[in-house]
Design an enzyme around this catalytic site. Structure first.
Site, mmCIF file in Angstrom:
data_model
loop_
_atom_site.group_PDB
_atom_site.id
_atom_site.type_symbol
_atom_site.label_atom_id
_atom_site.label_comp_id
_atom_site.label_asym_id
_atom_site.label_seq_id
_atom_site.Cartn_x
_atom_site.Cartn_y
_atom_site.Cartn_z
ATOM 1 N N THR A 152 10.164 2.942 8.468
ATOM 2 C CA THR A 152 9.844 1.718 9.200
ATOM 3 C C THR A 152 9.773 2.014 10.694
ATOM 4 O O THR A 152 10.576 2.777 11.224
ATOM 5 C CB THR A 152 10.927 0.648 8.945
ATOM 6 N N HIS A 159 -5.227 2.941 14.211
ATOM 7 C CA HIS A 159 -4.771 2.579 12.873
ATOM 8 C C HIS A 159 -5.604 1.419 12.326
ATOM 9 O O HIS A 159 -6.375 0.789 13.050
ATOM 10 C CB HIS A 159 -3.287 2.181 12.885
ATOM 11 N N GLU A 213 10.731 -5.858 -4.598
ATOM 12 C CA GLU A 213 9.783 -6.661 -3.830
ATOM 13 C C GLU A 213 10.508 -7.867 -3.259
ATOM 14 O O GLU A 213 11.640 -8.167 -3.646
ATOM 15 C CB GLU A 213 8.600 -7.103 -4.697
ATOM 16 N N ARG A 266 0.831 -1.211 0.000
ATOM 17 C CA ARG A 266 0.000 0.000 0.000
ATOM 18 C C ARG A 266 0.864 1.260 0.000
ATOM 19 O O ARG A 266 0.644 2.180 -0.787
ATOM 20 C CB ARG A 266 -0.928 -0.003 1.224
ATOM 21 N N LYS A 268 -2.030 -3.095 10.746
ATOM 22 C CA LYS A 268 -0.793 -2.598 11.376
ATOM 23 C C LYS A 268 -0.301 -3.612 12.401
ATOM 24 O O LYS A 268 -1.081 -4.102 13.221
ATOM 25 C CB LYS A 268 -1.027 -1.231 12.022
ATOM 26 N N ASN A 286 7.062 9.414 11.383
ATOM 27 C CA ASN A 286 5.963 9.911 10.562
ATOM 28 C C ASN A 286 6.487 11.028 9.659
ATOM 29 O O ASN A 286 7.163 11.943 10.138
ATOM 30 C CB ASN A 286 4.836 10.431 11.463
ATOM 31 N N PHE A 287 6.170 10.951 8.377
ATOM 32 C CA PHE A 287 6.676 11.922 7.403
ATOM 33 C C PHE A 287 5.649 12.984 7.038
ATOM 34 O O PHE A 287 5.884 13.788 6.146
ATOM 35 C CB PHE A 287 7.171 11.192 6.160
#
EC number: 1.17.1.8
Length: 273
Positions: free
Chosen positions: A103, A159, A38, A16, A163, A128-129
Site C-alpha cells: 500500500t 500510471h 474483501e 486487479r 490510481k 514497489n515489489f
C-alpha cells in the site's frame, strides 16, 4: 514462523492486484493461499478465491472479516489503502501474523505505526515489489553520489487513470534514494508542482511530474540533467504480475524473520552491493 509451507492471506482479493496475487501464489512453490478477504458488502464475498482469479477451484472462500480468519494464514499481503492497511496491521500485530505491505500513500503517522508494529511482527514494506525497480533504486543511489550535486534532478511517473495517490510511492522512493545518497532530506528539497510564473529552477531541488492516463501499469524515469548532456534511468512495467511475484517471494523470505521492518532491498540483498 517455520520453514514449512507459508500460508498466505490476501486482502482486496477481488481487485486487479488481488487477483494477480492469487495467481502468483498458485504459480510458486512453498506457498499456498490460506485466506482471501474483501470489504464488507462486496458481492464477491462467499465466492471461491481461485475461481475469482481465474485459476480454478482452490476451496478458499472469500471472507469479509480478517479477524475471524487469523488461524488460516501466516503472512498477510496488503495492497489496499492506508486506512484499511492500518486496521489490518493492528489485527496482525495482535495475532502475531507477518505482513507484506505494498500500500502507498501513508502519512507520517501511518509509517510510524508500521515501524512500531515491526517490533512484534515481521513486515516487508515497499513502494514497489518489482525486482527491476529495486535495482533502479540502487542505481539511483550510485548516480546521485556522482552527479547529484551538479545536475538538475527530475522524476517523471505515469500510471493508469484509477490510481488515487500522487506522486506514486515508487516515485517518492526514487526521490528518497537520491536525497539520502546526497545527505539530504526529501521533504526539504522536493518540488511537487509547478504552475504559473515560477521563476528559475532552484539549485538542489528534486522535481516531480505526474501523468494519469489509460491503463499504464507504471512508468518511472529519473533524470540527471546538465548542460550538454543528461542521464535518464527508466523502469517500465507492462504487467502487475511482476509486483505480485515479488510480493509472494517476500513472504517466503519473511518466514525466516520473527520481527523487524524490511524492504525489497533486504529481500533481494541489494544492500550488500
Amino acid at each position: 514462523m517455520t520453514d514449512s509451507t507459508i500460508r498466505i492471506a490476501i486482502v482486496g482479493a477481488g481487485g486487479r492486484m488481488g487477483r494477480q496475487l492469487i495467481q502468483a501464489v498458485t504459480q510458486m512453490e512453498g506457498v499456498v493461499l490460506g485466506a482471501a478477504i474483501e470489504r464488507k458488502g462486496s458481492t464477491l464475498v462467499g465466492s471461491d478465491a481461485g475461481e475469482l482469479a481465474g485459476v480454478g477451484l482452490l476451496n478458499v472462500i472469500v471472507g469479509d472479516d480478517l479477524s475471524q480468519l487469523t488461524d488460516n494464514f501466516d503472512v498477510l499481503i496488503d495492497f489496499t489503502r492506508p486506512e484499511g492497511t492500518l486496521e489490518h496491521l493492528a489485527i496482525c500485530r495482535q495475532h502475531r501474523k507477518a505482513m507484506v505491505i505494498g500500500t502507498t500513500g501513508f502519512d507520517e503517522a501511518g509509517k510510524a505505526a508500521i515501524s512500531e508494529a515491526a517490533a512484534d511482527i515481521g513486515i516487508v514494506f515497499a513502494a514497489n515489489f518489482s525486482v527491476g525497480v529495486n535495482v533502479v533504486l540502487k542505481l539511483l543511489e550510485k548516480a546521485a553520489k556522482v552527479m547529484g550535486d551538479y545536475t538538475d534532478i527530475e522524476i517523471i511517473e505515469a500510471h493508469h487513470r484509477h490510481k488515487v495517490d500522487a506522486p506514486s510511492g515508487t516515485a517518492l522512493a526514487m526521490g528518497e534514494a537520491i536525497a539520502d545518497a546526497m545527505g539530504r532530506s526529501l521533504k526539504d528539497c522536493a518540488v511537487y508542482s509547478r504552475e504559473g510564473y515560477t521563476g528559475e529552477r532552484k539549485p538542489g531541488t528534486i522535481g516531480f511530474a505526474t501523468v494519469r492516463a489509460g491503463d499504464i501499469v507504471g512508468e518511472h524515469t529519473a533524470m540527471f540533467a546538465d548542460i550538454g548532456e543528461r542521464v535518464e534511468i527508466t523502469h517500465k512495467a507492462t504487467s502487475r504480475m511482476t509486483f505480485a511475484h515479488g510480493a509472494v517471494k517476500s513472504t517466503i523470505w519473511l518466514g525466516k524473520h520473527d520481527n523487524g521492518l524490511f524492504d525489497m532491498r533486504d529481500v533481494l540483498n541489494l544492500n550488500e552491493l
